[in-house]
Scaffold this motif. Sequence first.
Motif, mmCIF file in Angstrom:
data_model
loop_
_atom_site.group_PDB
_atom_site.id
_atom_site.type_symbol
_atom_site.label_atom_id
_atom_site.label_comp_id
_atom_site.label_asym_id
_atom_site.label_seq_id
_atom_site.Cartn_x
_atom_site.Cartn_y
_atom_site.Cartn_z
ATOM 1 N N ARG A 36 0.836 -1.206 0.000
ATOM 2 C CA ARG A 36 0.000 0.000 0.000
ATOM 3 C C ARG A 36 0.867 1.251 0.000
ATOM 4 O O ARG A 36 0.578 2.233 -0.686
ATOM 5 N N GLN A 37 1.962 1.224 0.769
ATOM 6 C CA GLN A 37 2.868 2.368 0.846
ATOM 7 C C GLN A 37 3.570 2.605 -0.497
ATOM 8 O O GLN A 37 3.715 3.751 -0.934
ATOM 9 N N VAL A 38 3.981 1.533 -1.158
ATOM 10 C CA VAL A 38 4.636 1.668 -2.467
ATOM 11 C C VAL A 38 3.655 2.244 -3.489
ATOM 12 O O VAL A 38 4.012 3.113 -4.289
ATOM 13 N N ARG A 39 2.407 1.766 -3.477
ATOM 14 C CA ARG A 39 1.391 2.316 -4.394
ATOM 15 C C ARG A 39 1.154 3.795 -4.140
ATOM 16 O O ARG A 39 1.028 4.590 -5.074
ATOM 17 N N MET A 41 3.250 5.950 -2.826
ATOM 18 C CA MET A 41 4.418 6.689 -3.288
ATOM 19 C C MET A 41 4.399 6.851 -4.809
ATOM 20 O O MET A 41 4.710 7.928 -5.336
ATOM 21 N N ALA A 42 4.019 5.809 -5.527
ATOM 22 C CA ALA A 42 3.955 5.882 -6.983
ATOM 23 C C ALA A 42 2.883 6.869 -7.434
ATOM 24 O O ALA A 42 3.106 7.658 -8.371
ATOM 25 N N ASN A 43 1.725 6.840 -6.794
ATOM 26 C CA ASN A 43 0.656 7.780 -7.152
ATOM 27 C C ASN A 43 1.062 9.219 -6.852
ATOM 28 O O ASN A 43 0.756 10.135 -7.622
ATOM 29 N N ASN A 44 1.755 9.433 -5.725
ATOM 30 C CA ASN A 44 2.224 10.782 -5.387
ATOM 31 C C ASN A 44 3.259 11.271 -6.399
ATOM 32 O O ASN A 44 3.224 12.436 -6.811
ATOM 33 N N ALA A 45 4.167 10.402 -6.800
ATOM 34 C CA ALA A 45 5.177 10.792 -7.796
ATOM 35 C C ALA A 45 4.519 11.131 -9.125
ATOM 36 O O ALA A 45 4.893 12.104 -9.786
#
Length: 120
Positions: A36-39, A41-45
Amino acid sequence: MFDVGLGEMVVLVVLALVIFGDKLPQAAAQAGRALRQVRQMANNAKAELQEGLGPEFKDFDVADLNPKTFVRKHLLEDHDDDLRPTTANGSGVFDDEPSYTTMPGGLEYGERPPFDNEAT
């Protein structure tokens, strides 16, 4: 995606039970949080990239940077609208294209085409 069959899945579950034992629920919860944290981070980037590019790139998609997606989108899909099927009167693919089978002055079977010595 990973092409894992039923037998391989059973082996993975048994290995997970042997390795983690009683801590398997905790390990699964931790893996879920990490995913969930990786997703996030990807959405924020992605959001920061779109915001930094400005309003002219509001419909920009990061997946368009993949060469396969780029070729599919820009070379193959855009020209499908321009193609029209052959009409009933025998014209070509485009409406303004003449039918070459009914053009006057065509060559008869076995007739040789004209040859220009200066052309080559």
